[in-house]
Design a protein around this motif. Structure first.
Motif, PDB file in Angstrom:
ATOM      1  N   ARG A  43       0.842  -1.200   0.000  1.00  0.00           N
ATOM      2  CA  ARG A  43       0.000   0.000   0.000  1.00  0.00           C
ATOM      3  C   ARG A  43       0.880   1.253   0.000  1.00  0.00           C
ATOM      4  N   ALA A  44       1.945   1.228   0.805  1.00  0.00           N
ATOM      5  CA  ALA A  44       2.879   2.352   0.829  1.00  0.00           C
ATOM      6  C   ALA A  44       3.672   2.427  -0.474  1.00  0.00           C
ATOM      7  N   PHE A  45       4.064   1.271  -1.002  1.00  0.00           N
ATOM      8  CA  PHE A  45       4.844   1.168  -2.237  1.00  0.00           C
ATOM      9  C   PHE A  45       4.123   1.831  -3.407  1.00  0.00           C
ATOM     10  N   THR A  46       2.790   1.746  -3.409  1.00  0.00           N
ATOM     11  CA  THR A  46       1.983   2.316  -4.490  1.00  0.00           C
ATOM     12  C   THR A  46       1.454   3.706  -4.148  1.00  0.00           C
ATOM     13  N   GLY A  47       1.825   4.238  -2.987  1.00  0.00           N
ATOM     14  CA  GLY A  47       1.307   5.544  -2.584  1.00  0.00           C
ATOM     15  C   GLY A  47      -0.179   5.526  -2.298  1.00  0.00           C
ATOM     16  N   GLY A  48      -0.736   4.339  -2.027  1.00  0.00           N
ATOM     17  CA  GLY A  48      -2.162   4.219  -1.723  1.00  0.00           C
ATOM     18  C   GLY A  48      -3.062   4.517  -2.899  1.00  0.00           C
ATOM     19  N   MET A  49      -2.517   4.443  -4.130  1.00  0.00           N
ATOM     20  CA  MET A  49      -3.319   4.833  -5.299  1.00  0.00           C
ATOM     21  C   MET A  49      -4.562   3.962  -5.488  1.00  0.00           C
ATOM     22  N   PHE A  50      -4.497   2.705  -5.052  1.00  0.00           N
ATOM     23  CA  PHE A  50      -5.641   1.820  -5.262  1.00  0.00           C
ATOM     24  C   PHE A  50      -6.773   2.062  -4.265  1.00  0.00           C
ATOM     25  N   ASP A  51      -6.503   2.814  -3.202  1.00  0.00           N
ATOM     26  CA  ASP A  51      -7.538   3.105  -2.207  1.00  0.00           C
ATOM     27  C   ASP A  51      -8.724   3.821  -2.839  1.00  0.00           C
ATOM     28  N   ALA A  52      -8.456   4.597  -3.880  1.00  0.00           N
ATOM     29  CA  ALA A  52      -9.483   5.454  -4.465  1.00  0.00           C
ATOM     30  C   ALA A  52     -10.249   4.785  -5.604  1.00  0.00           C
ATOM     31  N   LEU A  53     -10.096   3.481  -5.761  1.00  0.00           N
ATOM     32  CA  LEU A  53     -10.762   2.811  -6.880  1.00  0.00           C
ATOM     33  C   LEU A  53     -12.273   2.706  -6.695  1.00  0.00           C
TER      34      LEU A  53
END
Length: 298
Positions: A43-53
């Motif tokens: 989650r940190a590695f991706t900057g949390g980008m998938f949280d907003a899907l």
């Protein structure tokens, strides 16, 4: 919210993003991290980008940093201990259907590297569980290295993203470098990224030639090219080739230089949202009742 569940006599953990009291019939997006990661690290590695899907997003934790994928030559603990990651996936889906009002026909998986291999295992072994899959920095094992090579076609939308300068999982396919085989306990031959896209297009019974489009941009020595397999009445397959890109996930968060370059012209979460219709709750592809796929397993 961090949660856990018992599967095969083991306590497995996962992190859920999205309230339990939301609208009924929501999408569920399952995230499978790469080797030596955890749900929190990915989650940190991706900057949390998938949280907003949208809908509900669940980051699953592998066993000692890995997933029991379907590569015959895998030798990490998840394989050696025969961890039931398919059962874990099923259990998470079942629980979130009950607790978070998920539509069981709207479950999508996103896998990076070893997690992408896990997504491919799910698409072959339990396709009834998922509506589509995204594989990032992962290519199909060659038939002699794939434990599910005899699985019948199960058409579904498939999205692939891969860098041409990936130092770990080669865009061109073949065997991993000796150091990667040693470090990650993985062996065997894999298809190239274009061969992987063609493989899934064949499974989806797409006979039309693919169309290729170069996307705008070209910052930091990388550029993106989209190859799409589309045919009426068939679920699409798309391959985003990141020219000059490494073992990375395009988007706002750059990875360490040792992994190669990260393209920032596109955002992987946006690509996934648009491809699967997550933002607009678009219709999932369903096969016409009068037709059946005749595509061979290759």
């Amino acid at each position: 919210m961090r949660d856990s569940i018992e599967v095969g006599g083991r306590t497995r953990s996962f992190t859920v993003v999205g309230p339990a009291d939301g609208e009924a019939g929501r999408d569920l997006i399952l995230i499978f991290h790469g080797s030596r990661q955890t749900a929190a690290k990915h989650r940190a590695f991706t900057g949390g980008m998938f949280d907003a899907l949208g809908g509900v997003v669940a980051y699953l934790d592998g066993y000692r940093g890995n997933w029991n994928d379907a590569r015959r030559a895998s030798a990490f603990p998840a394989r050696r201990d025969d961890i039931d990651d398919v059962g874990f996936t099923r259990a998470v889906i079942d629980q979130l259907v009950r607790t978070h009002r998920i539509d069981p026909a709207r479950v999508f998986v996103i896998g990076y590297s070893n997690g992408g291999q896990m997504a491919m295992r799910l698409a072959h072994e339990v396709p009834e569980l998922i509506a589509g899959a995204t594989m990032i920095a992962a290519t199909m094992p060659a038939p002699d290295n794939f434990l599910l090579a005899g699985a019948p076609p199960a058409p579904m939308p498939m999205l692939l993203i891969h860098g041409t300068k990936d130092p770990i999982i080669s865009y061109q396919g073949g065997e991993l470098a000796w150091w990667a085989r040693s470090v990650f306990k993985i062996g065997g031959r894999s298809l190239s990224a274009p061969e992987t896209a063609a493989y899934f297009a064949a499974r989806n019974d797409i006979t039309a030639a693919p169309a290729t489009t170069k996307l705008p941009g070209g910052a930091n020595g990388t550029s993106v090219e989209l190859t799409e397999y589309r045919q009426e009445g068939r679920p699409p397959v798309a391959l985003y080739t990141v020219h000059g890109g490494g073992h990375t996930i395009p988007g706002p968060r750059r990875t360490p230089a040792v992994m190669g370059r990260t393209n920032q012209d596109v955002n992987t979460a946006d690509l996934i949202r648009d491809f699967f219709g997550l933002a607009t709750r678009g219709q999932i592809w369903e096969p016409p009742p009068s037709t059946a796929s005749s595509a061979p397993v290759v």
